[in-house]
Design a protein around this motif. Structure first.
Motif, mmCIF file in Angstrom:
data_model
loop_
_atom_site.group_PDB
_atom_site.id
_atom_site.type_symbol
_atom_site.label_atom_id
_atom_site.label_comp_id
_atom_site.label_asym_id
_atom_site.label_seq_id
_atom_site.Cartn_x
_atom_site.Cartn_y
_atom_site.Cartn_z
ATOM 1 N N LEU A 133 0.823 -1.211 0.000
ATOM 2 C CA LEU A 133 0.000 0.000 0.000
ATOM 3 C C LEU A 133 0.855 1.257 0.000
ATOM 4 N N LYS A 134 0.324 2.278 -0.665
ATOM 5 C CA LYS A 134 1.010 3.562 -0.807
ATOM 6 C C LYS A 134 0.122 4.648 -0.215
ATOM 7 N N PRO A 135 0.726 5.766 0.183
ATOM 8 C CA PRO A 135 -0.104 6.866 0.702
ATOM 9 C C PRO A 135 -1.196 7.299 -0.282
ATOM 10 N N GLU A 136 -0.927 7.208 -1.553
ATOM 11 C CA GLU A 136 -1.937 7.606 -2.539
ATOM 12 C C GLU A 136 -3.094 6.621 -2.651
ATOM 13 N N ASP A 137 -3.016 5.510 -1.940
ATOM 14 C CA ASP A 137 -4.147 4.581 -1.867
ATOM 15 C C ASP A 137 -5.163 5.006 -0.811
ATOM 16 N N THR A 138 -4.856 6.051 -0.072
ATOM 17 C CA THR A 138 -5.774 6.549 0.944
ATOM 18 C C THR A 138 -7.071 7.016 0.300
ATOM 19 N N ALA A 139 -8.186 6.454 0.762
ATOM 20 C CA ALA A 139 -9.493 6.756 0.174
ATOM 21 C C ALA A 139 -10.568 5.994 0.937
ATOM 22 N N VAL A 140 -11.806 6.303 0.619
ATOM 23 C CA VAL A 140 -12.920 5.473 1.050
ATOM 24 C C VAL A 140 -13.149 4.426 -0.033
ATOM 25 N N TYR A 141 -13.189 3.179 0.380
ATOM 26 C CA TYR A 141 -13.323 2.064 -0.545
ATOM 27 C C TYR A 141 -14.749 1.530 -0.515
ATOM 28 N N TYR A 142 -15.286 1.286 -1.705
ATOM 29 C CA TYR A 142 -16.661 0.834 -1.847
ATOM 30 C C TYR A 142 -16.716 -0.468 -2.641
ATOM 31 N N CYS A 143 -17.579 -1.370 -2.228
ATOM 32 C CA CYS A 143 -17.895 -2.499 -3.079
ATOM 33 C C CYS A 143 -19.191 -2.194 -3.827
ATOM 34 N N ALA A 144 -19.347 -2.826 -4.958
ATOM 35 C CA ALA A 144 -20.502 -2.552 -5.797
ATOM 36 C C ALA A 144 -20.871 -3.794 -6.593
ATOM 37 N N ALA A 145 -22.124 -3.840 -7.000
ATOM 38 C CA ALA A 145 -22.629 -4.984 -7.754
ATOM 39 C C ALA A 145 -23.347 -4.503 -8.998
ATOM 40 N N ASP A 146 -23.095 -5.173 -10.085
ATOM 41 C CA ASP A 146 -23.896 -4.931 -11.277
ATOM 42 C C ASP A 146 -23.947 -6.233 -12.076
ATOM 43 N N LYS A 147 -24.903 -6.370 -12.936
ATOM 44 C CA LYS A 147 -25.149 -7.648 -13.596
ATOM 45 C C LYS A 147 -24.252 -7.881 -14.801
ATOM 46 N N TYR A 148 -23.561 -6.834 -15.250
ATOM 47 C CA TYR A 148 -22.833 -6.975 -16.515
ATOM 48 C C TYR A 148 -21.321 -6.800 -16.390
ATOM 49 N N GLY A 149 -20.846 -6.560 -15.181
ATOM 50 C CA GLY A 149 -19.402 -6.459 -15.000
ATOM 51 C C GLY A 149 -18.805 -5.159 -15.473
ATOM 52 N N SER A 150 -19.606 -4.096 -15.462
ATOM 53 C CA SER A 150 -19.098 -2.802 -15.899
ATOM 54 C C SER A 150 -18.059 -2.262 -14.911
ATOM 55 N N THR A 151 -17.136 -1.493 -15.456
ATOM 56 C CA THR A 151 -16.141 -0.818 -14.621
ATOM 57 C C THR A 151 -16.520 0.635 -14.360
ATOM 58 N N ARG A 152 -17.644 1.058 -14.847
ATOM 59 C CA ARG A 152 -18.076 2.440 -14.651
ATOM 60 C C ARG A 152 -18.964 2.550 -13.416
ATOM 61 N N SER A 153 -18.665 3.524 -12.584
ATOM 62 C CA SER A 153 -19.415 3.657 -11.345
ATOM 63 C C SER A 153 -20.885 3.939 -11.617
ATOM 64 N N GLY A 154 -21.187 4.652 -12.689
ATOM 65 C CA GLY A 154 -22.567 4.978 -12.982
ATOM 66 C C GLY A 154 -23.415 3.790 -13.400
ATOM 67 N N ASP A 155 -22.774 2.676 -13.727
ATOM 68 C CA ASP A 155 -23.493 1.484 -14.162
ATOM 69 C C ASP A 155 -23.831 0.536 -13.016
ATOM 70 N N GLN A 156 -23.277 0.800 -11.845
ATOM 71 C CA GLN A 156 -23.468 -0.137 -10.738
ATOM 72 C C GLN A 156 -24.896 -0.090 -10.208
ATOM 73 N N ASP A 157 -25.422 -1.275 -9.885
ATOM 74 C CA ASP A 157 -26.791 -1.380 -9.392
ATOM 75 C C ASP A 157 -26.889 -1.202 -7.882
ATOM 76 N N HIS A 158 -25.853 -1.629 -7.167
ATOM 77 C CA HIS A 158 -25.890 -1.597 -5.704
ATOM 78 C C HIS A 158 -24.517 -1.198 -5.178
ATOM 79 N N TRP A 159 -24.517 -0.462 -4.071
ATOM 80 C CA TRP A 159 -23.280 -0.011 -3.440
ATOM 81 C C TRP A 159 -23.258 -0.367 -1.966
ATOM 82 N N GLY A 160 -22.066 -0.688 -1.488
ATOM 83 C CA GLY A 160 -21.859 -0.764 -0.053
ATOM 84 C C GLY A 160 -21.647 0.635 0.497
#
Length: 121
Positions: free
Chosen positions: A85-112
């Motif tokens: 891990l690096k200092p630039e990894d500092t962030a809030v981390y979220y898990c997400a679910a979508d049915k098609y495996g998109s990498t775009r946050s706007g496509d996700q159906d559900h968020w932690g």
């Protein structure tokens, strides 16, 4: 699907953390799962995603070789092992679910709800 992320915390640079996302609902295995993060003042960034079967995994260049995503469709969990891990990894981390495996946050159906990772130098 409801998602609950955990495992964040404070770690020194070079260290490791393992994040976990627990899902409720019988349809978890139908979803591709992903991890994203958002640092202060920045947009939400894709990190990794895994298809429902685990047969296809994709990583962002920023974490390739350091982070590993995995899932357990019996326990309804998806984990993110983070090494070097690096200092630039500092962030809030979220898990997400979508049915098609998109990498775009706007496509996700559900968020932690997010879990904070702080990497000190």
């Amino acid at each position: 699907v409801q998602l609950q992320a955990s495992g964040g915390g404070l770690v020194q640079a070079g260290g490791s953390l393992r994040l976990s996302c627990a899902a409720s609902g019988r349809t978890f295995s139908r979803y591709a799962m992903g991890w994203f993060r958002q640092a202060p003042g920045k947009e939400r960034e894709f990190l990794a995603r895994i298809t429902w079967s685990g047969g296809s995994i994709y990583y962002a260049d920023s974490v390739k070789g350091r982070f590993t995503i995995s899932r357990d469709n019996v326990k309804n969990t998806v984990d993110l092992q983070m090494n070097s891990l690096k200092p630039e990894d500092t962030a809030v981390y979220y898990c997400a679910a979508d049915k098609y495996g998109s990498t775009r946050s706007g496509d996700q159906d559900h968020w932690g709800q997010g879990t904070l990772v702080t990497v000190s130098s």
